[in-house]
Design an enzyme around this catalytic site. Sequence first.
Site, short mmCIF file in Angstrom:
data_model
loop_
_atom_site.label_atom_id
_atom_site.label_comp_id
_atom_site.label_asym_id
_atom_site.label_seq_id
_atom_site.Cartn_x
_atom_site.Cartn_y
_atom_site.Cartn_z
N GLN A 91 0.88 -1.23 0.13
CA GLN A 91 0.04 0.04 0.02
C GLN A 91 0.89 1.21 0.11
O GLN A 91 0.38 2.33 -0.10
CB GLN A 91 -1.04 -0.04 1.28
CG GLN A 91 -1.97 -1.14 1.41
CD GLN A 91 -2.42 -1.11 2.58
OE1 GLN A 91 -3.60 -0.68 3.01
NE2 GLN A 91 -1.84 -1.86 3.54
N HIS A 109 -1.61 1.32 -4.26
CA HIS A 109 -1.93 2.63 -4.05
C HIS A 109 -0.98 3.32 -4.94
O HIS A 109 -0.91 4.68 -4.75
CB HIS A 109 -2.00 3.03 -2.45
CG HIS A 109 -2.96 2.54 -1.84
ND1 HIS A 109 -2.84 2.28 -0.64
CD2 HIS A 109 -4.07 1.66 -2.34
CE1 HIS A 109 -3.94 1.61 -0.13
NE2 HIS A 109 -4.78 1.28 -0.99
N CYS A 117 -0.25 11.84 -16.15
CA CYS A 117 -0.90 13.06 -16.91
C CYS A 117 -2.42 12.86 -17.06
O CYS A 117 -2.76 11.77 -17.80
CB CYS A 117 -0.27 13.08 -18.32
SG CYS A 117 -0.72 14.39 -19.32
N LEU A 202 3.36 -3.95 14.87
CA LEU A 202 4.07 -3.46 16.09
C LEU A 202 2.98 -3.65 17.17
O LEU A 202 3.35 -3.87 18.32
CB LEU A 202 4.15 -1.99 15.93
CG LEU A 202 4.63 -1.08 16.88
CD1 LEU A 202 6.16 -1.72 17.32
CD2 LEU A 202 4.84 0.22 16.63
N1 APR Z 1 7.09 -2.37 12.76
C1 APR Z 1 5.83 -2.69 12.51
N2 APR Z 1 4.68 -2.11 12.50
C2 APR Z 1 4.67 -1.09 12.68
C3 APR Z 1 5.87 -0.07 13.05
C4 APR Z 1 7.04 -1.01 12.98
N3 APR Z 1 8.12 -0.45 13.38
N4 APR Z 1 5.59 1.07 13.26
C5 APR Z 1 4.12 1.19 13.04
N5 APR Z 1 3.88 0.01 12.66
C6 APR Z 1 2.18 -0.46 12.53
C7 APR Z 1 1.18 0.51 13.45
O1 APR Z 1 1.19 -0.21 14.69
C8 APR Z 1 0.05 0.63 12.48
O2 APR Z 1 -0.74 -0.63 12.87
O3 APR Z 1 1.82 -0.07 11.13
C9 APR Z 1 0.37 0.25 11.26
C10 APR Z 1 0.34 1.59 9.98
O4 APR Z 1 -1.03 1.75 10.10
P1 APR Z 1 -1.41 3.06 9.00
O5 APR Z 1 -0.77 4.26 9.51
O6 APR Z 1 -2.82 2.96 9.07
O7 APR Z 1 -0.99 2.64 7.77
P2 APR Z 1 -1.44 1.90 6.50
O8 APR Z 1 -2.29 0.68 7.13
O9 APR Z 1 -0.48 1.34 5.64
O10 APR Z 1 -2.51 2.60 5.84
C11 APR Z 1 -3.19 2.20 4.99
O11 APR Z 1 -4.37 4.28 4.44
O12 APR Z 1 -4.27 6.60 4.35
C12 APR Z 1 -4.19 5.35 3.69
O13 APR Z 1 -3.33 5.09 1.49
C13 APR Z 1 -3.11 5.26 2.67
O14 APR Z 1 -1.64 3.13 2.08
C14 APR Z 1 -2.26 4.12 3.29
C15 APR Z 1 -3.56 3.38 3.79
#
Ligand code: APR
Length: 233
Positions: A91, A109, A117, A202
Site C-alpha cells: 500500500q 496505491h 498526466c 507493532l
Molecule cells: N513495525 C511494524 N509495524 C509498525 C511499525 C514498526 N516499526 N511502526 C508502526 N507499525 C504499525 C502500526 O502499529 C499500524 O498498525 O503499522 C501500522 C500503520 O498503519 P497506518 O498508519 O494506518 O498505515 P497503513 O495501514 O499502511 O494505511 C493504509 O491508508 O491513508 C491510507 O493510502 C494510505 O496506504 C495507506 C492506507
Amino acid sequence: MAEIRNIVILTGAGISAESGIDTFRAEGGLWEQHKVEDVATPEGFARDPDLVLRFYDMRREAIQTKRPNPAHDALARLDEHWEGNLLIVTQNVDDLHERAGAKRVLHMHGTHLNAWCTACDAKNPWTGTLADRPPCPACGTNALRPDVVWFGEMPYEMERIYSALRTADLFVSIGTSGAVYPAAGFVRDARSLGARTLELNLERSQGSGWFDESRQGRASELVPEWVDTLLDK
Ligand code: APR
C-alpha cells in the site's frame, strides 16, 4: 511448512516506519497533521491543487532521502530465493521494497515516483516537483498529478491481486492498521480461499482477529526472523 508454495504479502506504512517515513494513523502521523479530505481526495485536489501538489512534492523529496531497513531487505531476500509464487502487494507509495532489491512488487496505491498526466494518461517516472506545473514529457500538457491512489479512487491491479490470493497457501500482512479497504479485506478473502494467515505488526491491528496468528513487534526484527524460518525449512 512443506506445503507452502504460493505466498502473498501485504505491506503498509509500518514496514517503512523504521526508515523514518511517517505512518498515517499514529499520534503525530500524516493524517493527524493534515485533513485526509484536503490532501488525499480528488475533491481536495480540485479545490486547492497548489496545496495538494506541494504536499506530495515534499513527500516525494523526503522519501528519496530514506533507506530500506532490515524488513525491506529480508523481503528482498525472500523474493530472490523463493522458488514458488510470491507477490508483495504494497500500500506504500515509497520505493523502498525496490531499492532493497525486491522484484515481485505491486503498488496498489500507486507511487510517489511517477507523475500521471490527466490529459494523455501517460505515467512518467518523476523525482522533481509538480507544484510548478511542468509539462507532460509525452504530450506537453501541464496536467500532471501524483500517481497516487486517493480516497474514492480505485486501487491498481485488483484483478492480479485477487488472482494471487486465490492460489495463495500463505497470506502475510506486515505493518498495516487494517483500516483501509479493499486491502483490509484481503485476510478474509485469503482465509476463505484456504490460505494460512499471519500478521506481523507493532501492535494488534483492527483486523488482528481475522488472522490465524498475529505476532507483535518491530518489522525490522519480526520480518527477518520470519523470512529466516521460511527459507531454512
Ligand atoms: N513495525 C511494524 N509495524 C509498525 C511499525 C514498526 N516499526 N511502526 C508502526 N507499525 C504499525 C502500526 O502499529 C499500524 O498498525 O503499522 C501500522 C500503520 O498503519 P497506518 O498508519 O494506518 O498505515 P497503513 O495501514 O499502511 O494505511 C493504509 O491508508 O491513508 C491510507 O493510502 C494510505 O496506504 C495507506 C492506507
